[in-house]
Design an enzyme around this catalytic site. Structure first.
Site, PDB file in Angstrom:
ATOM      1  N   ARG A 129       0.933  -1.115  -0.038  1.00 30.66           N
ATOM      2  CA  ARG A 129      -0.127  -0.036  -0.134  1.00 30.66           C
ATOM      3  C   ARG A 129       0.907   1.337   0.218  1.00 30.66           C
ATOM      4  O   ARG A 129       1.535   1.597   0.851  1.00 30.66           O
ATOM      5  CB  ARG A 129      -0.923  -0.025   1.251  1.00 30.66           C
ATOM      6  CG  ARG A 129      -1.825  -1.120   1.302  1.00 30.66           C
ATOM      7  CD  ARG A 129      -2.847  -0.956   2.350  1.00 30.66           C
ATOM      8  NE  ARG A 129      -2.504  -1.167   3.664  1.00 30.66           N
ATOM      9  CZ  ARG A 129      -3.167  -1.588   4.606  1.00 30.66           C
ATOM     10  NH1 ARG A 129      -4.478  -1.566   4.463  1.00 30.66           N
ATOM     11  NH2 ARG A 129      -2.598  -2.053   5.844  1.00 30.66           N
ATOM     12  N   ASP A 156       7.147  -6.417   3.252  1.00 36.98           N
ATOM     13  CA  ASP A 156       6.949  -7.499   2.711  1.00 36.98           C
ATOM     14  C   ASP A 156       6.413  -7.376   1.233  1.00 36.98           C
ATOM     15  O   ASP A 156       6.238  -6.444   0.918  1.00 36.98           O
ATOM     16  CB  ASP A 156       5.760  -8.560   3.667  1.00 36.98           C
ATOM     17  CG  ASP A 156       5.792  -9.775   3.605  1.00 36.98           C
ATOM     18  OD1 ASP A 156       6.802 -10.423   2.390  1.00 36.98           O
ATOM     19  OD2 ASP A 156       5.102 -10.699   4.056  1.00 36.98           O
ATOM     20  N   HIS A 202       5.822 -12.312   8.481  1.00 40.32           N
ATOM     21  CA  HIS A 202       6.495 -10.908   8.356  1.00 40.32           C
ATOM     22  C   HIS A 202       6.856 -10.438   9.864  1.00 40.32           C
ATOM     23  O   HIS A 202       7.971 -10.125  10.022  1.00 40.32           O
ATOM     24  CB  HIS A 202       5.510 -10.119   7.675  1.00 40.32           C
ATOM     25  CG  HIS A 202       6.109  -8.575   7.242  1.00 40.32           C
ATOM     26  ND1 HIS A 202       5.695  -7.821   6.870  1.00 40.32           N
ATOM     27  CD2 HIS A 202       7.456  -8.338   7.534  1.00 40.32           C
ATOM     28  CE1 HIS A 202       6.301  -6.695   6.971  1.00 40.32           C
ATOM     29  NE2 HIS A 202       7.648  -6.962   7.159  1.00 40.32           N
ATOM     30  N   ASP A 223       1.178  -0.069   8.724  1.00 42.27           N
ATOM     31  CA  ASP A 223       1.040   1.011   7.681  1.00 42.27           C
ATOM     32  C   ASP A 223      -0.172   1.805   7.331  1.00 42.27           C
ATOM     33  O   ASP A 223      -0.272   2.665   6.550  1.00 42.27           O
ATOM     34  CB  ASP A 223       1.680   0.479   6.265  1.00 42.27           C
ATOM     35  CG  ASP A 223       0.664  -0.697   5.810  1.00 42.27           C
ATOM     36  OD1 ASP A 223      -0.471  -0.992   6.454  1.00 42.27           O
ATOM     37  OD2 ASP A 223       0.832  -0.818   4.650  1.00 42.27           O
ATOM     38  N   ASP A 224      -1.567   1.666   8.157  1.00 48.26           N
ATOM     39  CA  ASP A 224      -2.544   2.084   7.798  1.00 48.26           C
ATOM     40  C   ASP A 224      -2.891   3.035   9.023  1.00 48.26           C
ATOM     41  O   ASP A 224      -4.159   3.316   9.411  1.00 48.26           O
ATOM     42  CB  ASP A 224      -3.515   1.309   7.554  1.00 48.26           C
ATOM     43  CG  ASP A 224      -3.919   0.315   8.537  1.00 48.26           C
ATOM     44  OD1 ASP A 224      -3.125   0.180   9.416  1.00 48.26           O
ATOM     45  OD2 ASP A 224      -4.941  -0.437   8.446  1.00 48.26           O
ATOM     46  N   ASP A 302      -2.308 -12.237  16.355  1.00 47.98           N
ATOM     47  CA  ASP A 302      -2.902 -11.456  17.358  1.00 47.98           C
ATOM     48  C   ASP A 302      -4.094 -12.281  18.083  1.00 47.98           C
ATOM     49  O   ASP A 302      -4.175 -11.899  19.553  1.00 47.98           O
ATOM     50  CB  ASP A 302      -3.780 -10.183  16.866  1.00 47.98           C
ATOM     51  CG  ASP A 302      -4.566 -10.557  15.446  1.00 47.98           C
ATOM     52  OD1 ASP A 302      -4.448 -11.417  15.067  1.00 47.98           O
ATOM     53  OD2 ASP A 302      -5.334  -9.498  15.039  1.00 47.98           O
ATOM     54  N   SER A 333      -8.000  -7.926   5.985  1.00 46.09           N
ATOM     55  CA  SER A 333      -9.529  -8.270   6.857  1.00 46.09           C
ATOM     56  C   SER A 333     -10.645  -7.572   5.952  1.00 46.09           C
ATOM     57  O   SER A 333     -11.901  -7.869   6.392  1.00 46.09           O
ATOM     58  CB  SER A 333      -9.414  -7.513   8.072  1.00 46.09           C
ATOM     59  OG  SER A 333      -9.231  -6.152   8.031  1.00 46.09           O
TER      60      SER A 333
END
Length: 458
Positions: A129, A156, A202, A223-224, A302, A333
């Protein structure tokens, strides 16, 4: 005489026939041999040309790889290990060059400042992204010290546009690249979850690589995520708690129930203990990673970390108002919870000087003797009374639940997240979920004789 002449004629004809046949056969053989020779000559010429072209092509490909991958990299420093490999298939004629190893920018090796304070690497996880730019821009904007908060972006996927975006920051960030981009074999029924397997792989590699330098703490950012102005100050003010209190195992900047309608904007400094692992901008210690890394899962890390076998009754710190907010609706997701919850999370706009606050109230002994005791002194009210503002007394109140169904029904009416992970409700501490509603502090709590979480509630 006539007979002799006839015999001579016949003999001559036979001899002439054989001679003609022999000459024709020999001539055909000569033409055939010449044709084969000509064909062989043409084939040999073509083979020599093809060989020469193959050699030139291999040479050109090798030069291209050198220009594309090696020329962009900084001059290597001998003391830093190589952490990125770029494989390029060249040619069978260049057997020593079929794999090119490219050194990426180096992780800073300073783990403590001159004044004794630890260095906190901010490990950003990226894939494909280019919107990672929003995240990095935000981090660079609010970072108080390049030396104390080095930003390490671990990528990654091998996506070139994303890589170019990261590299455009130059020395402001460090890029490391996950070297294992191989496919992962999963059961057919789990094929749609393959992305989660790659994420776990990763995370394991990047955390091993970063902690391997010797840092005491690592702050993880996806990253978001956008961060609040006091994001770095928040971790500076709370990191000592992780060393002082063995019942703590993470500090998170995220509040799962952090929608603007259910948080107290007047208390940006308020922090809680929570049994639920929040993630989404969190800090862990090297000791915790040493414990988890040896059994790191292949997928859904998680959910795995929230299981009692990993959590071991340890808790995290989380804020009243989130210091992170996600803008990543598109991802592995597929936007789960985004439209309903995540996009409504309030990001703190205040700068709280956490390093100047007394954080001892968050230590287990102090917190349990104050928070837990107080919650069960507050009056019990119903959701309807709360919604219609029919409560005549001032101050905090308590809504009680006794069953899973009752909890889920109440949270849905309140606009809170209603799910469980390993039996733990989001943001809960000892089963208590605290939030703000109609200008009042509210605690959704189980009975005072609560016996613990039930895995069957998940």
């Amino acid at each position: 005489m006539r007979t002799r002449k006839v015999l001579l004629v016949i003999g001559f004809l036979v001899t002439w026939t054989y001679a003609t046949y022999y000459l024709l056969l020999r001539q055909t053989g000569i033409h055939t041999s010449r044709h084969q020779a000509l064909q062989a000559y043409k084939l040999n010429s073509q083979a020599r040309d093809a060989s020469l072209q193959s050699h030139h092509l291999a040479k050109n490909v090798f030069e291209f790889v050198k220009l594309k991958y090696l020329a962009k990299q900084p001059t290597p420093v001998a003391s830093t290990p190589q952490i990125s490999i770029v494989a390029a298939e060249i040619s069978a004629e260049l057997p020593e060059q079929h794999v090119a190893k490219v050194a990426t920018a180096r992780i800073p090796t300073k783990t403590y400042l001159a004044n004794g304070e630890p260095v906190f690497p901010v490990l950003v996880f990226a894939c494909n992204r280019v919107s990672v730019k929003k995240c990095i821009d935000n981090l660079v904007q609010y970072r108080p010290s390049v030396e104390q908060f080095p930003i390490i972006v671990s990528q990654d996927c091998g996506d070139e546009p994303t890589k170019e975006t990261i590299l455009s920051y130059g020395k402001q960030v460090t890029l490391i690249e996950q070297p294992d981009l191989s496919d992962i074999t999963v059961l057919p029924k789990e094929k749609k979850f393959k992305g989660y397997y790659k994420i776990a792989r990763h995370y394991g590699w990047a955390l091993n690589t970063t902690f391997g330098v010797g840092f005491e703490f690592v702050i993880i950012v996806e990253d978001d995520l956008n961060v609040a102005p006091d994001f770095f100050e928040y971790f500076l003010g709370t990191h000592k708690l992780l060393k002082q209190d063995p019942s703590l195992w993470c500090v998170s900047a995220w509040n799962d129930n952090g929608k603007a309608a259910v948080v107290d904007a007047a208390q940006p400094e308020l922090l809680y203990r929570t049994d639920f692992f929040p993630g989404l901008g969190w800090m862990l210690t090297k000791d915790l990673w040493a414990e988890l890394s040896v059994k790191w899962p292949k997928s859904f890390w998680d959910d795995w970390i929230r299981h009692p076998a990993q959590r071991k009754d340890r808790v995290c710190i989380r804020p009243e108002i989130s210091r992170t907010r996600t803008f990543g609706k598109i991802g592995v997701s597929n936007g789960l919870f985004f439209d309903k919850y995540l996009k409504h999370i309030k990001l703190s706009e205040d700068f709280v000087q956490f390093t100047k606050l007394n954080m001892s109230y968050l230590l287990k002994h102090n917190y349990d003797n104050t928070f837990l005791r107080r919650v069960y002194t507050y009056p019990i009210v119903t959701y309807d009374e709360l919604r219609r503002n029919l409560i005549r007394i001032e101050g905090p109140v308590r809504i009680q639940y006794t069953t899973r169904e009752q909890y889920k029904r109440t949270t849905k009416m309140l606009g809170l997240m209603d799910d469980f992970k390993s039996g733990v409700p989001r943001t809960a501490y000892h089963g208590i979920v605290s939030f703000y509603y109609n200008k009042r502090r509210v605690h959704l709590a189980p009975n005072a004789n609560w016996k613990g979480y039930e895995l069957s509630w998940s």
